[in-house]
Design a protein around this motif. Structure first.
Motif, PDB file in Angstrom:
ATOM      1  N   LEU A  47       0.793  -1.223   0.000  1.00 31.53           N
ATOM      2  CA  LEU A  47       0.000   0.000   0.000  1.00 31.53           C
ATOM      3  C   LEU A  47       0.825   1.274   0.000  1.00 31.53           C
ATOM      4  O   LEU A  47       0.324   2.322  -0.401  1.00 31.53           O
ATOM      5  N   TYR A  48       2.060   1.215   0.458  1.00 33.42           N
ATOM      6  CA  TYR A  48       2.931   2.389   0.402  1.00 33.42           C
ATOM      7  C   TYR A  48       3.782   2.250  -0.851  1.00 33.42           C
ATOM      8  O   TYR A  48       4.675   1.422  -0.916  1.00 33.42           O
TER       9      TYR A  48
ATOM     10  N   GLY B  37      -3.464   3.250   1.204  1.00 30.12           N
ATOM     11  CA  GLY B  37      -2.222   3.568   1.895  1.00 30.12           C
ATOM     12  C   GLY B  37      -2.409   4.706   2.882  1.00 30.12           C
ATOM     13  O   GLY B  37      -1.824   4.710   3.970  1.00 30.12           O
TER      14      GLY B  37
ATOM     15  N   ASN C 217       0.930   9.811   0.426  1.00 34.62           N
ATOM     16  CA  ASN C 217      -0.203   9.180  -0.254  1.00 34.62           C
ATOM     17  C   ASN C 217      -1.248  10.205  -0.693  1.00 34.62           C
ATOM     18  O   ASN C 217      -1.813  10.082  -1.779  1.00 34.62           O
TER      19      ASN C 217
END
Length: 142
Positions: free
Chosen positions: A42-43, A94, A110
């Motif tokens: 997610l990052y 994220g 994000n």
């Protein structure tokens, strides 16, 4: 066996504490690995950052082209297809993970990705609209 505890049984409070520590040990064993896996997925700036960001940019460009073609062709299904291709959900999720973990750096990163991606899609659609020979107005679109 008439209500007498067995020798190896625990009293109620000790049994509950043992059960809680058992579940805590299971959670802690999977927590670190699962959290690292979520961070890498997610990052976009973690793990293989260059690969993640280039994939993000390519998918963003393709979804902008598909969405613009769908608007020009007056095709709702094509615009929906562009939404499926668009990778903006990854930085949105994220951001949620970063908020949960109180990671300010990732929150800002994000949110910046979502904003830059949205602005990028609008710019790409505008440029494609400039070179499209069709005149698309509200009266010609259904």
């Amino acid at each position: 066996m008439t209500g007498e505890p067995r020798e190896n049984s625990l009293p109620g409070d000790a049994r509950a504490a043992s059960r809680d520590s058992f579940f805590a040990s299971i959670w802690n064993a999977t927590d670190a690995a699962g959290l690292q896996r979520m961070r890498e997925r997610l990052y976009l700036s973690e793990g293989l950052a260059a690969k993640n960001l280039s994939t993000f940019c390519v998918l963003l460009f393709l979804s902008a082209v598909i969405a613009t073609a769908g608007v020009v062709a007056d095709s709702t299904a094509t615009v929906i297809g562009a939404m499926i291709v668009a990778p903006l959900m990854t930085p949105i999720l994220g951001t949620a993970l970063a908020l949960t973990l109180a990671n300010r750096k990732q929150i800002v990163h994000n949110i910046a990705l979502v904003a830059a991606g949205s602005i990028g899609i609008i710019c790409i659609a505008y440029l494609i609209g400039l070179v499209t020979p069709l005149d698309v107005t509200a009266t010609t679109s259904s």
